[in-house]
Design a protein around this motif. Structure first.
Motif, short mmCIF file in Angstrom:
data_model
loop_
_atom_site.label_atom_id
_atom_site.label_comp_id
_atom_site.label_asym_id
_atom_site.label_seq_id
_atom_site.Cartn_x
_atom_site.Cartn_y
_atom_site.Cartn_z
N LEU A 200 81.83 54.69 -5.64
CA LEU A 200 82.02 55.76 -4.66
C LEU A 200 80.99 55.74 -3.54
CD1 LEU A 200 82.75 58.72 -7.13
CD2 LEU A 200 84.36 57.82 -5.44
N ALA A 206 77.46 59.94 -4.63
CA ALA A 206 77.95 60.33 -5.95
C ALA A 206 76.80 60.39 -6.95
CB ALA A 206 79.00 59.35 -6.44
N MET A 219 80.41 64.82 -5.86
CA MET A 219 80.74 63.98 -4.70
C MET A 219 80.31 64.73 -3.43
SD MET A 219 84.34 62.21 -5.84
CE MET A 219 85.22 63.75 -6.12
#
Length: 417
Positions: A200, A206, A219
């Protein structure tokens, strides 16, 4: 260690590079430049830890090169090669944090001795950076874990949070029992955490938090993203997890949060969405997209609330253990976590059976007893070291908890020896 040699004389460059290569396989020649301009080109395209440069060179001399390196990356070490006549001139480079000077002509042993010293300093610097990164990561994960249960991040640690415009929470759980011959559930979740954080990272910041039976991924988005955009990202992550680990997982995605105070509710949303996905064999991902689903969401509140209270009390116990010598108070602690002191005191007593002040003094007296085992230490010194500012109050409190005064306790321990 990557080393760049800079000298306008070819035989000096060749001799230096040969000496360095023969000294150790740990030393890698990143390049050999004829002047400062050529050196800067190499620096822009190759990783360099150490620059060994002459002072007097055409086009760009060693001092200007030192200045440019200092502006470009002050962590690069610099060793200046200089003739005796140039030494006072070369000393001007001290403001650019030059690591060492070598007077020409210098022998191989002298050169290698300087390089070895700087290589050791670089190793230590890298180790310290790794330790600091681990510490930062540990503190961040602890605060983010607390935040799930409504424990705000203390004001003095607010800067630890990544920059964000909105936060989405993604809960991940194995869709089936993890084969114990390969790994246990926590190991599987930890592997998923590593993949999720790495995969990510180019798109969001993340951070994974391991819970007992699931993983929570924060996130952090620097720009506002819609729920459909995050769903598409989560499904791509699901594919990456399945292809890398051959592990089937179910995902639950929350709505976006614009402020950290919204995180506990978003966590409950992502948990509920994950549970919905676990009950749907055909679905990899469920999202909490209906803001009106209050009744269903409220079913999760009691359990989450109890976990939150436990986290709060665990945090308070840790603070007492670490900061008992300080001027601690329930109000001070409540201010740090943005909570009501009366409520904080009540949940502490419900969990421990003691009031905050009683437990704090219990810890202080316990530490005082250990210190009083040393017969050379004075009672008033112990009083100050364990957080009591008034010796009379210390003596009174100590007797209340032990039945004897601090002096009587120390005398009795001395008599037993």
């Amino acid at each position: 260690m990557n080393i760049l040699v800079v000298d306008d004389e070819s035989f000096v460059r060749e001799a230096l590079t040969e000496t360095i290569r023969e000294a150790s396989s740990e030393y890698v020649i990143a390049g050999a430049a004829r002047h400062g301009e050529e050196a800067l080109e190499i620096l822009q395209s190759h990783p360099v830890d150490l620059v060994i440069t002459d002072v007097r060179m055409p086009r760009m001399d060693g001092l200007e090169l030192c200045r440019r390196i200092y502006e470009y990356n002050p962590e690069i070490s610099i060793v200046l090669l200089t003739g005796y006549a140039d030494f006072s001139y070369a000393r001007q480079a001290m403001k650019y944090q030059v690591s060492d000077y070598l007077l020409k002509p210098c022998d191989s042993a002298e050169i290698i001795q300087v390089i070895e010293k700087l290589a050791e300093a670089h190793r230590l610097q890298r180790f310290q950076k790794q330790v600091e990164q681990l510490r930062h990561s540990h503190v961040l994960e602890k605060h983010l874990n607390d935040l799930l249960y409504g424990i705000p991040i203390p004001y003095f640690n607010q800067s630890i949070l990544p920059v964000y415009q909105c936060i989405y929470l993604l809960c991940i759980a194995p869709a089936e029992k993890v084969p114990h011959l390969i790994w246990n559930e926590q190991q599987a979740l930890n592997a998923v955490k590593n993949i999720a954080e790495e995969w990510l990272e180019p798109q969001v910041r993340a951070v994974g938090i391991l819970e007992e039976d699931h993983l929570v991924i924060y996130m952090f988005n620097e720009h506002v993203r819609t729920l459909p955009e995050m769903e598409a990202l989560a499904l791509e992550l699901h594919s990456a997890i399945q292809s890398n680990l051959k592990l089937t997982v179910k995902l639950g995605l929350s709505q976006g949060a614009q402020h950290q105070s919204e995180v506990p509710r978003r966590y409950r949303q992502s948990c509920q969405a994950m549970q919905a996905a676990l009950q749907e064999p055909s679905k990899h991902l469920c999202s909490y997209g209906n803001e009106d689903s209050e009744q269903e969401l409220d079913e999760w509140v009691p359990d989450m609330s109890e976990k939150g209270k436990r986290r709060v009390v665990e945090h308070m116990l840790q603070v007492i253990d670490e900061r008992y010598p300080d001027n601690l108070s329930l109000r001070l602690l409540a201010d740090e976590v943005y909570m009501n002191p009366t409520y904080l005191g009540r949940i502490f007593k419900e969990d421990t059976g003691h009031s905050f002040n009683y437990y704090l003094n219990l810890v202080r007296v316990k530490q005082a007893k250990q210190l009083l085992e040393d017969f050379r230490i004075r009672v008033y010194e112990v009083c100050d070291q364990v957080g009591f500012k008034d010796p009379a109050y210390f003596s009174q409190t100590f007797k209340k908890y032990t039945g004897v005064t601090p002096q009587e306790y120390q005398n009795s321990r001395q008599a037993d020896v």
